[in-house]
Design a protein around this motif. Sequence first.
Motif, PDB file in Angstrom:
ATOM      1  N   GLU A 193       0.834  -1.199   0.000  1.00  0.00           N
ATOM      2  CA  GLU A 193       0.000   0.000   0.000  1.00  0.00           C
ATOM      3  C   GLU A 193       0.875   1.259   0.000  1.00  0.00           C
ATOM      4  OE1 GLU A 193      -3.358   2.135   2.851  1.00  0.00           O
ATOM      5  OE2 GLU A 193      -2.650   0.119   3.339  1.00  0.00           O
ATOM      6  N   TYR A 194       1.934   1.228   0.776  1.00  0.00           N
ATOM      7  CA  TYR A 194       2.877   2.347   0.827  1.00  0.00           C
ATOM      8  C   TYR A 194       3.490   2.588  -0.556  1.00  0.00           C
ATOM      9  CZ  TYR A 194       7.166   4.908   1.833  1.00  0.00           C
ATOM     10  OH  TYR A 194       8.196   5.830   1.817  1.00  0.00           O
ATOM     11  N   LEU A 195       3.943   1.513  -1.201  1.00  0.00           N
ATOM     12  CA  LEU A 195       4.527   1.659  -2.534  1.00  0.00           C
ATOM     13  C   LEU A 195       3.513   2.237  -3.513  1.00  0.00           C
ATOM     14  CD1 LEU A 195       6.599  -1.642  -2.868  1.00  0.00           C
ATOM     15  CD2 LEU A 195       7.464   0.672  -2.435  1.00  0.00           C
ATOM     16  N   GLN A 247      16.183  -6.517  -3.033  1.00  0.00           N
ATOM     17  CA  GLN A 247      15.997  -5.156  -2.532  1.00  0.00           C
ATOM     18  C   GLN A 247      14.583  -4.978  -1.982  1.00  0.00           C
ATOM     19  OE1 GLN A 247      16.942  -1.928  -5.191  1.00  0.00           O
ATOM     20  NE2 GLN A 247      16.789  -0.438  -3.567  1.00  0.00           N
ATOM     21  N   TYR A 248      13.608  -5.542  -2.661  1.00  0.00           N
ATOM     22  CA  TYR A 248      12.224  -5.477  -2.198  1.00  0.00           C
ATOM     23  C   TYR A 248      12.108  -6.085  -0.798  1.00  0.00           C
ATOM     24  CZ  TYR A 248       7.169  -6.177  -2.082  1.00  0.00           C
ATOM     25  OH  TYR A 248       5.844  -6.159  -1.717  1.00  0.00           O
ATOM     26  N   ALA A 249      12.676  -7.266  -0.620  1.00  0.00           N
ATOM     27  CA  ALA A 249      12.599  -7.951   0.681  1.00  0.00           C
ATOM     28  C   ALA A 249      13.308  -7.153   1.770  1.00  0.00           C
ATOM     29  CB  ALA A 249      13.195  -9.349   0.567  1.00  0.00           C
ATOM     30  N   ALA A 250      14.469  -6.590   1.455  1.00  0.00           N
ATOM     31  CA  ALA A 250      15.199  -5.791   2.444  1.00  0.00           C
ATOM     32  C   ALA A 250      14.385  -4.560   2.838  1.00  0.00           C
ATOM     33  CB  ALA A 250      16.556  -5.388   1.877  1.00  0.00           C
ATOM     34  N   TRP A 251      13.818  -3.888   1.871  1.00  0.00           N
ATOM     35  CA  TRP A 251      13.003  -2.702   2.159  1.00  0.00           C
ATOM     36  C   TRP A 251      11.766  -3.065   2.960  1.00  0.00           C
ATOM     37  CZ3 TRP A 251      12.559   1.539  -2.090  1.00  0.00           C
ATOM     38  CH2 TRP A 251      13.821   2.059  -2.365  1.00  0.00           C
ATOM     39  N   LYS A 252      11.135  -4.198   2.625  1.00  0.00           N
ATOM     40  CA  LYS A 252       9.932  -4.620   3.355  1.00  0.00           C
ATOM     41  C   LYS A 252      10.273  -4.889   4.814  1.00  0.00           C
ATOM     42  CE  LYS A 252       5.995  -7.782   3.146  1.00  0.00           C
ATOM     43  NZ  LYS A 252       5.566  -7.306   4.417  1.00  0.00           N
ATOM     44  N   ARG A 253      11.397  -5.567   5.069  1.00  0.00           N
ATOM     45  CA  ARG A 253      11.829  -5.817   6.451  1.00  0.00           C
ATOM     46  C   ARG A 253      12.018  -4.513   7.203  1.00  0.00           C
ATOM     47  NH1 ARG A 253      14.992  -9.656   4.229  1.00  0.00           N
ATOM     48  NH2 ARG A 253      16.798  -8.284   4.164  1.00  0.00           N
ATOM     49  N   GLU A 254      12.711  -3.562   6.570  1.00  0.00           N
ATOM     50  CA  GLU A 254      12.953  -2.267   7.212  1.00  0.00           C
ATOM     51  C   GLU A 254      11.635  -1.517   7.437  1.00  0.00           C
ATOM     52  OE1 GLU A 254      16.042   0.054   5.298  1.00  0.00           O
ATOM     53  OE2 GLU A 254      17.084  -1.805   4.770  1.00  0.00           O
ATOM     54  N   ASP A 310       8.688  -2.705   7.891  1.00  0.00           N
ATOM     55  CA  ASP A 310       7.925  -3.336   8.971  1.00  0.00           C
ATOM     56  C   ASP A 310       8.455  -2.971  10.351  1.00  0.00           C
ATOM     57  OD1 ASP A 310       6.252  -4.498   7.119  1.00  0.00           O
ATOM     58  OD2 ASP A 310       7.289  -6.442   7.142  1.00  0.00           O
ATOM     59  N   GLN A 311       9.682  -2.464  10.422  1.00  0.00           N
ATOM     60  CA  GLN A 311      10.293  -2.138  11.708  1.00  0.00           C
ATOM     61  C   GLN A 311      10.216  -0.659  12.062  1.00  0.00           C
ATOM     62  OE1 GLN A 311      14.244  -3.719  11.568  1.00  0.00           O
ATOM     63  NE2 GLN A 311      13.538  -5.821  11.383  1.00  0.00           N
ATOM     64  N   MET A 312       9.719   0.175  11.160  1.00  0.00           N
ATOM     65  CA  MET A 312       9.644   1.614  11.436  1.00  0.00           C
ATOM     66  C   MET A 312       8.365   2.202  10.872  1.00  0.00           C
ATOM     67  SD  MET A 312      12.516   3.125   8.769  1.00  0.00           S
ATOM     68  CE  MET A 312      13.787   1.922   9.079  1.00  0.00           C
ATOM     69  N   SER A 313       8.132   3.450  11.189  1.00  0.00           N
ATOM     70  CA  SER A 313       6.935   4.125  10.678  1.00  0.00           C
ATOM     71  C   SER A 313       7.131   4.477   9.204  1.00  0.00           C
ATOM     72  CB  SER A 313       6.664   5.394  11.480  1.00  0.00           C
ATOM     73  OG  SER A 313       7.608   6.385  11.155  1.00  0.00           O
ATOM     74  N   PRO A 314       6.038   4.631   8.461  1.00  0.00           N
ATOM     75  CA  PRO A 314       6.153   5.033   7.054  1.00  0.00           C
ATOM     76  C   PRO A 314       6.905   6.357   6.881  1.00  0.00           C
ATOM     77  CG  PRO A 314       3.967   4.193   7.461  1.00  0.00           C
ATOM     78  CD  PRO A 314       4.652   4.278   8.799  1.00  0.00           C
ATOM     79  N   ALA A 315       6.700   7.297   7.792  1.00  0.00           N
ATOM     80  CA  ALA A 315       7.388   8.592   7.690  1.00  0.00           C
ATOM     81  C   ALA A 315       8.900   8.422   7.856  1.00  0.00           C
ATOM     82  CB  ALA A 315       6.842   9.560   8.727  1.00  0.00           C
TER      83      ALA A 315
END
Length: 58
Positions: free
Chosen positions: A5-7, A24-31, A33-38
């Motif tokens: 949804e963010y993407l 890269q997609y998987a790395a970004w998704k992990r990150e 999930d660990q922080m706020s969208p902002a």
Amino acid sequence: MEFEEYLSQKKIEARQFYQLEPEQYAAWKREFDQMSPASFTVQKKFLLNDIRRKYLIR
């Protein structure tokens, strides 16, 4: 908010991004999930622009 949804809000085609750059997609998704969208946006601001140019939703 889900990563896909963010993407979409950033006008990035998530499916194409995943298919062509799965690591890269998987790395970004992990990150994401660990922080706020902002926080994610601030951290990846310039990288998001590059990805958007490659996988722009039309």
